[in-house]
Design a protein around this motif. Structure first.
Motif, mmCIF file in Angstrom:
data_model
loop_
_atom_site.group_PDB
_atom_site.id
_atom_site.type_symbol
_atom_site.label_atom_id
_atom_site.label_comp_id
_atom_site.label_asym_id
_atom_site.label_seq_id
_atom_site.Cartn_x
_atom_site.Cartn_y
_atom_site.Cartn_z
ATOM 1 N N GLN A 1 -43.458 -20.921 -26.634
ATOM 2 C CA GLN A 1 -44.466 -20.084 -27.202
ATOM 3 C C GLN A 1 -44.359 -19.916 -28.635
ATOM 4 O O GLN A 1 -45.246 -19.867 -29.539
ATOM 5 C CB GLN A 1 -44.321 -18.873 -26.708
ATOM 6 C CG GLN A 1 -44.792 -18.793 -25.156
ATOM 7 C CD GLN A 1 -44.618 -17.553 -24.269
ATOM 8 O OE1 GLN A 1 -43.963 -16.621 -25.085
ATOM 9 N NE2 GLN A 1 -45.045 -17.319 -23.020
ATOM 10 N N ASP B 1 -34.122 -16.172 -30.055
ATOM 11 C CA ASP B 1 -35.454 -16.066 -29.173
ATOM 12 C C ASP B 1 -36.245 -14.953 -29.882
ATOM 13 O O ASP B 1 -37.545 -15.084 -29.847
ATOM 14 C CB ASP B 1 -35.474 -16.091 -27.765
ATOM 15 C CG ASP B 1 -35.275 -17.413 -27.319
ATOM 16 O OD1 ASP B 1 -35.006 -18.407 -27.899
ATOM 17 O OD2 ASP B 1 -35.382 -17.677 -26.117
ATOM 18 N N THR C 1 -30.527 -19.018 -26.354
ATOM 19 C CA THR C 1 -31.482 -17.991 -26.491
ATOM 20 C C THR C 1 -31.322 -16.930 -27.457
ATOM 21 O O THR C 1 -32.109 -15.993 -27.740
ATOM 22 C CB THR C 1 -31.799 -17.175 -25.075
ATOM 23 O OG1 THR C 1 -30.745 -16.760 -24.571
ATOM 24 C CG2 THR C 1 -32.412 -18.387 -24.067
ATOM 25 N N LYS D 1 -40.075 -19.320 -23.641
ATOM 26 C CA LYS D 1 -40.337 -18.435 -24.857
ATOM 27 C C LYS D 1 -40.147 -19.331 -26.254
ATOM 28 O O LYS D 1 -40.789 -19.091 -26.987
ATOM 29 C CB LYS D 1 -38.970 -17.371 -24.835
ATOM 30 C CG LYS D 1 -39.444 -16.532 -26.042
ATOM 31 C CD LYS D 1 -38.733 -15.227 -25.861
ATOM 32 C CE LYS D 1 -38.869 -14.022 -26.930
ATOM 33 N NZ LYS D 1 -38.637 -12.843 -26.436
#
Length: 124
Positions: free
Chosen positions: A79, A28, A25, A76
């Motif tokens: 998205q 992100d 992540t 995430k």
């Protein structure tokens, strides 16, 4: 995931950890819009992914993630993927088609995710 997979991996998962259950992540929170609109940065990753240029270690891992359909993407990252796919389909459809040809040659991801993508305004 969909050929859209390119996106998550392309912009949000630059440091993919192949042994982990999900991708890192670490990236992100990058500004996806600034990456997509920076021709120099975009071209380096596109050239790596299409085997037309050198790849960084992150680029090599990214290629692997695309081959697996981004199966370890977080919500995430998915998205971010939607944002990138919309950008590519609207602004760089030839690039999208080339990446789909390379990473979804049988149309498996397009078939699997076309209904879901359509709900989000993306025509695969």
């Amino acid at each position: 995931m969909k050929p859209v997979t390119l996106v998550i991996c392309f912009l949000g998962v630059l440091g993919v950890s192949l042994a982990a259950s999900t991708y890192t992540t670490q990236y992100d929170n990058i500004d996806i819009d600034s990456v997509l609109n920076n021709d120099r940065v975009y071209k380096r990753y596109y050239d790596c992914l299409t085997n037309k240029g050198k790849c960084t270690a992150e680029g090599k891992e990214l290629k692997d993630a695309l081959k697996t359909g981004c199966s370890k993407c977080t919500d995430k990252q998915k998205q971010g993927l939607e944002k990138v796919v919309k950008f590519l389909k609207t602004n760089k459809p030839k690039d999208f088609d080339e990446l789909a040809r390379l990473y979804d040659p049988n149309g498996e991801f397009r078939k699997r995710y076309s209904a879901e993508a359509s709900k989000k305004g993306i025509k695969l």
